[in-house]
Structure formats: structure tokens, C-alpha cells
Design a protein around this motif. Sequence first.
Motif, PDB file in Angstrom:
ATOM      1  N   LEU A  15       0.664  -1.258   0.092  1.00  0.00           N
ATOM      2  CA  LEU A  15      -0.012   0.186  -0.159  1.00  0.00           C
ATOM      3  C   LEU A  15       0.636   1.238   0.049  1.00  0.00           C
ATOM      4  O   LEU A  15       0.293   2.282  -0.257  1.00  0.00           O
ATOM      5  CB  LEU A  15      -1.072   0.092   1.425  1.00  0.00           C
ATOM      6  CG  LEU A  15      -1.988  -1.052   1.256  1.00  0.00           C
ATOM      7  CD1 LEU A  15      -3.121  -0.795   2.562  1.00  0.00           C
ATOM      8  CD2 LEU A  15      -2.860  -1.010   0.025  1.00  0.00           C
ATOM      9  N   ARG A  47       2.604   2.124  -2.163  1.00  0.00           N
ATOM     10  CA  ARG A  47       2.383   2.813  -3.686  1.00  0.00           C
ATOM     11  C   ARG A  47       1.122   3.445  -3.913  1.00  0.00           C
ATOM     12  O   ARG A  47       0.963   4.141  -4.935  1.00  0.00           O
ATOM     13  CB  ARG A  47       2.499   1.764  -4.686  1.00  0.00           C
ATOM     14  CG  ARG A  47       3.897   0.880  -4.742  1.00  0.00           C
ATOM     15  CD  ARG A  47       3.929  -0.330  -5.479  1.00  0.00           C
ATOM     16  NE  ARG A  47       4.839  -1.210  -4.833  1.00  0.00           N
ATOM     17  CZ  ARG A  47       4.786  -2.532  -5.325  1.00  0.00           C
ATOM     18  NH1 ARG A  47       3.992  -3.166  -6.048  1.00  0.00           N
ATOM     19  NH2 ARG A  47       5.713  -3.531  -4.809  1.00  0.00           N
ATOM     20  N   ILE A  48       0.345   3.569  -2.911  1.00  0.00           N
ATOM     21  CA  ILE A  48      -1.146   4.046  -2.909  1.00  0.00           C
ATOM     22  C   ILE A  48      -0.966   5.457  -2.657  1.00  0.00           C
ATOM     23  O   ILE A  48      -0.940   5.896  -1.432  1.00  0.00           O
ATOM     24  CB  ILE A  48      -1.975   3.146  -2.279  1.00  0.00           C
ATOM     25  CG1 ILE A  48      -2.169   1.647  -2.698  1.00  0.00           C
ATOM     26  CG2 ILE A  48      -3.505   4.088  -2.504  1.00  0.00           C
ATOM     27  CD1 ILE A  48      -2.400   1.550  -4.184  1.00  0.00           C
ATOM     28  N   GLU A  49      -1.378   6.327  -3.615  1.00  0.00           N
ATOM     29  CA  GLU A  49      -1.357   7.727  -3.604  1.00  0.00           C
ATOM     30  C   GLU A  49      -2.240   8.282  -2.581  1.00  0.00           C
ATOM     31  O   GLU A  49      -1.719   9.160  -1.673  1.00  0.00           O
ATOM     32  CB  GLU A  49      -1.826   8.529  -4.902  1.00  0.00           C
ATOM     33  CG  GLU A  49      -1.553   9.742  -5.037  1.00  0.00           C
ATOM     34  CD  GLU A  49      -0.194  10.088  -5.196  1.00  0.00           C
ATOM     35  OE1 GLU A  49       0.792   9.358  -5.474  1.00  0.00           O
ATOM     36  OE2 GLU A  49       0.059  11.386  -5.139  1.00  0.00           O
ATOM     37  N   LYS A  99      -0.501   8.179   1.249  1.00  0.00           N
ATOM     38  CA  LYS A  99       0.718   8.440   1.191  1.00  0.00           C
ATOM     39  C   LYS A  99       0.975   9.550   2.556  1.00  0.00           C
ATOM     40  O   LYS A  99       2.159   9.259   2.866  1.00  0.00           O
ATOM     41  CB  LYS A  99       1.272   9.333   0.035  1.00  0.00           C
ATOM     42  CG  LYS A  99       0.662  10.739  -0.184  1.00  0.00           C
ATOM     43  CD  LYS A  99       0.931  11.409  -1.335  1.00  0.00           C
ATOM     44  CE  LYS A  99       0.041  12.546  -1.415  1.00  0.00           C
ATOM     45  NZ  LYS A  99      -0.088  13.441  -2.560  1.00  0.00           N
ATOM     46  N   ARG A 116       0.062   1.843   7.389  1.00  0.00           N
ATOM     47  CA  ARG A 116      -0.219   1.157   5.894  1.00  0.00           C
ATOM     48  C   ARG A 116       0.114  -0.314   5.996  1.00  0.00           C
ATOM     49  O   ARG A 116      -0.853  -1.080   5.429  1.00  0.00           O
ATOM     50  CB  ARG A 116       0.796   1.878   4.964  1.00  0.00           C
ATOM     51  CG  ARG A 116       0.147   3.009   4.366  1.00  0.00           C
ATOM     52  CD  ARG A 116       1.213   3.598   2.914  1.00  0.00           C
ATOM     53  NE  ARG A 116       2.420   3.678   3.298  1.00  0.00           N
ATOM     54  CZ  ARG A 116       2.974   4.923   3.363  1.00  0.00           C
ATOM     55  NH1 ARG A 116       2.152   6.021   3.435  1.00  0.00           N
ATOM     56  NH2 ARG A 116       4.064   5.180   3.760  1.00  0.00           N
ATOM     57  N   SER A 162      -2.765  -3.043   5.451  1.00  0.00           N
ATOM     58  CA  SER A 162      -2.441  -3.993   4.443  1.00  0.00           C
ATOM     59  C   SER A 162      -3.092  -5.371   4.999  1.00  0.00           C
ATOM     60  O   SER A 162      -3.441  -6.105   4.442  1.00  0.00           O
ATOM     61  CB  SER A 162      -0.974  -4.250   4.204  1.00  0.00           C
ATOM     62  OG  SER A 162      -0.378  -2.989   3.393  1.00  0.00           O
ATOM     63  N   PHE A 197      -7.717  -1.313  -4.411  1.00  0.00           N
ATOM     64  CA  PHE A 197      -6.329  -0.597  -4.499  1.00  0.00           C
ATOM     65  C   PHE A 197      -5.343  -1.218  -5.370  1.00  0.00           C
ATOM     66  O   PHE A 197      -5.396  -2.550  -5.511  1.00  0.00           O
ATOM     67  CB  PHE A 197      -5.771  -0.353  -3.117  1.00  0.00           C
ATOM     68  CG  PHE A 197      -6.203   0.567  -2.085  1.00  0.00           C
ATOM     69  CD1 PHE A 197      -6.334   1.985  -2.130  1.00  0.00           C
ATOM     70  CD2 PHE A 197      -7.011  -0.095  -1.254  1.00  0.00           C
ATOM     71  CE1 PHE A 197      -6.873   2.746  -1.357  1.00  0.00           C
ATOM     72  CE2 PHE A 197      -7.914   0.711  -0.322  1.00  0.00           C
ATOM     73  CZ  PHE A 197      -7.852   2.010  -0.336  1.00  0.00           C
ATOM     74  N   VAL A 225      -2.268  -1.881  -6.759  1.00  0.00           N
ATOM     75  CA  VAL A 225      -0.937  -2.052  -6.329  1.00  0.00           C
ATOM     76  C   VAL A 225       0.078  -2.299  -7.693  1.00  0.00           C
ATOM     77  O   VAL A 225       1.267  -1.469  -7.544  1.00  0.00           O
ATOM     78  CB  VAL A 225      -0.926  -3.341  -5.339  1.00  0.00           C
ATOM     79  CG1 VAL A 225       0.724  -3.320  -5.018  1.00  0.00           C
ATOM     80  CG2 VAL A 225      -1.519  -2.766  -4.095  1.00  0.00           C
ATOM     81  N   GLY A 232      -1.252   2.448  -8.085  1.00  0.00           N
ATOM     82  CA  GLY A 232      -1.303   3.575  -7.351  1.00  0.00           C
ATOM     83  C   GLY A 232      -2.691   4.373  -6.992  1.00  0.00           C
ATOM     84  O   GLY A 232      -2.655   5.224  -6.200  1.00  0.00           O
ATOM     85  N   TYR A 285      -7.014   3.722  -6.874  1.00  0.00           N
ATOM     86  CA  TYR A 285      -7.999   3.000  -6.441  1.00  0.00           C
ATOM     87  C   TYR A 285      -9.438   3.294  -7.069  1.00  0.00           C
ATOM     88  O   TYR A 285      -9.460   4.456  -7.687  1.00  0.00           O
ATOM     89  CB  TYR A 285      -8.103   3.239  -4.770  1.00  0.00           C
ATOM     90  CG  TYR A 285      -8.690   4.787  -4.465  1.00  0.00           C
ATOM     91  CD1 TYR A 285      -7.844   5.801  -4.481  1.00  0.00           C
ATOM     92  CD2 TYR A 285      -9.910   4.820  -4.052  1.00  0.00           C
ATOM     93  CE1 TYR A 285      -8.136   6.950  -4.223  1.00  0.00           C
ATOM     94  CE2 TYR A 285     -10.506   6.056  -3.780  1.00  0.00           C
ATOM     95  CZ  TYR A 285      -9.664   7.328  -3.614  1.00  0.00           C
ATOM     96  OH  TYR A 285     -10.287   8.255  -3.341  1.00  0.00           O
TER      97      TYR A 285
END
Lengths: 232, 232
Positions: free
Chosen positions: A9, A11-13, A16, A23, A27, A53, A55, A79, A81
Motif C-alpha cells: 500500500l 504505492r497508493i497515492e 501517502k 499502511r 495491508s 487498491f 498495487v 497507485g 483506487y
Amino acid sequence: MTDFQPAGLDRIELLKSLTPEERVALSRQCSWRHFHAQEQIVDRSSESRDVCFIVEGRVRVVNYSLSGREITFDDIEAGGYLGELSAIDGEPRSASIVALTETQVAFMSPRLFLETATQHPAVALLVMRRLARIVRSATGRIMDLSTLGANNRVHAELLRLAKPDLRPDNTAEITPVPIHNDIASRVSTTRETVARVFSDLARDGILERRGNHLVILDFRKLENMVEGVRGD
Amino acid sequence: MTDFQPAGLDRIELLKSLTPEERVALSRQCSWRHFHAQEQIVDRSSESRDVCFIVEGRVRVVNYSLSGREITFDDIEAGGYLGELSAIDGEPRSASIVALTETQVAFMSPRLFLETATQHPAVALLVMRRLARIVRSATGRIMDLSTLGANNRVHAELLRLAKPDLRPDNTAEITPVPIHNDIASRVSTTRETVARVFSDLARDGILERRGNHLVILDFRKLENMVEGVRGD
């Protein structure tokens, strides 16, 4: 659970602003799955309200009319969702989701998504911004469907695709060459109409295919064709 | 500031989870204004990004094509709010807002709106729900514009208006009788088309005007007319 990635996660904008520890904790509460290209990730008729999401990979959100006519909406890259609408309002899915490439997805329950999205102001703001962007794009599409004919909707879609690459010399490239059927879906017309509009534009020296690129030779002229009609 | 109402925001659904003291504090930071029917509350081209809380009265959100053709979107009653899109994304207004009756509005700055919406989870959830509802309705409209002809869009709009009043005997009333021009705006057609569809439906015994009411005499039949085409 073999697909589980503790740091996936990161990588998920949207997430951040959370700490890496937060995270990882999220996860662990997600379901992780891998999909091949063309595999269905979420069926429109499914009961699931999970948020997806992305990934790794790339997916397409597709809406269908009752008769099965495809009305494409949006492609989402790694990145990003999607699927938050059903998590937010508890209503059925409005669209199906299909993998375009090898894709890794973390599914988060509606309860956990809403908790995360409302307890962290920075996450809440991003969720609102994404919804606002969807509203803007839908409103623009309604305006175009209401005021433009099918030919001009194809022109408007070409402008939208080419705009990020617009150069000082008034040309722009679209790479790769868009598939007629994809454009037809997006602007609610037939593949045949798209093919006809492309060949008309090529004849008029506005469009040219060069290998893997579609080149707009006169961006302003194409823009004026649409604006002229939008103002009618 | 003569229009200032310390407890005015108590009527706003979005803010009901706050304490009365928190609402009074917000009230003091809003600009309060009164509008007469037909007065413009926000012009589409204005620079303002304020969110409008409708404390009293009723307003209409109107979108126009470049040529000035009206494409109505939504009516908002007292207790509601609007204009949050621009507050959220900082982009220009997507629509104008006009008062339909005597209306009292509290204008809140984007900064204060976003602070309130992201710091209070219950408020954040309501903002997301409203945006989700707008997305659903826009998506439905795109589907209808893509798949239904103008006549059937008028039918679909009549069904939407009549549905809340649907009775066991398969009839439903719409009160007051909708204005042809309003329906035409909502479904992107002309007033003349709406008038023609109404008289066709009256001839077929599906629709009847009774004083201030429009009566759907056979809701199922009207529904089947739309479903039949949606499935085509």
C-alpha cells in the motif's frame, strides 16, 4: 493470502499521508489477489462493496447498458483506487472492473475504507478531490452529449487525448494509436462513426497515422471545429 | 451583516453532528445574504469558491452551454448546501445558482469548509455521500443520453418525478405540474418535444392533467416503454 505484500500500500497515492506502520496495519486487513489481463476484478452485479487498491498493473472501469452495449468510463493505473462509490453509499456497483494487464489488487472492506477516509483529514480531502474530479468529468460529458453531435464528440475526445502532448508548433501526438472501439465507447457512438471521422480528418490534413502514433497536425483547427458547434 | 442568524446553521443537515456552540462559531465566520426569487446567487463566471448553505428558501443549480442553452441540474431546498466542488478542487464554478423563492444564504470560505469537512468524520462522510449521489445521478444521465432517444428520456424523467408517489393501484401524481421547459432542460431536448410527448401519452391514456396535478394513470406501462428501449 499468497499475494499479500506488507508494503504494497506504500504505492497508493491516497494513503501517502499515513505512516508506513499505519499502511502495514491496513495491508494486513486487506484481501490480496492477482489478476491476469482481461480477467474480471469486480462484476457489476456482485454483492461486494470492497474498495480496490491497484498495487500493480492497470484496470478499466466499464459500464454497460442493459443490452450489453459497452460504455467505457475510466482507466486506472497502479497507485490508484476505485470502487469507493459503493463503499460510501452502500448502493450496488455502478460498473464492472477488468484487468488490462497483470494486476495486483488489495481489497479493503467498506467499513475500514470509511474509517480510514474520515479519520485522516488528508485522506478525506483526497477522497473528496477524486469524487469532485469524477463529477466534473461526468458533467462535461453530459454537456457534450447534450450539445454535440457524434462526429464532434469524437473530435472532442481526440482533443482530450492529445492535449497533454500539445506542442508550440500546434501539433500533438497520441501514443499508442487509440482503438476505434474504445473511443466509440467513451463518446457513445459506433466504431464505424469513429472510423469515418478519422478518415475525414486524415483527408482534411488534420490527422495522420505514423506507426504507433496518431499525430494531430493542426490542433487549433480541430479545437475550432468543436468550439464552433459547442457555441451553436 | 444585517442578515446574520447566529443559530441559522442549526437547520443545515451537513452540520447536525456538530455542537450548537460549534455551529454558532461557524456562523460568525460566514457571510450572510438574502436573495429574492429569480435573483442570481452565484454566477458561473464568478471568482468566488465559497460554499453556499441554504438556510431558508429554495435554489436552482443551472448549467449553460456556450450558446446560453439552459441545461438544468438540480434544485436544493433549505437545509442543503452547494458549491462544494469549487471549494474542494479550487477549479472554476461548473454552474450558476439562482434563487427560486425568497432565500437566505450563508457563504462559507473554501478554507473553513474544508477544515470543517475533514476534521469531523461525520461531516466528511456526509460530504462524500453527497458527492457519491451526484456521481450516481450523472452516470445514470450519461447512460440515458447514450442509449435513449429524446422521447424516452422524457418518459424516464416523468418516472423519476412520479416514483416517490407511486401507489398500489399503479398510479402516481406529480405536484405541481412540471414546466415543459424544466423537463426539456433536464433531459437535453426541446420544449416542443416535451409538449408532444405529453400529448401522445395523454392520447394513449397514460397521463392526465388534473388541475395542479399531473397524474400517471399507468406507471408500469410507462416504465415498460423505457425499459424496452433501455434493453435495445
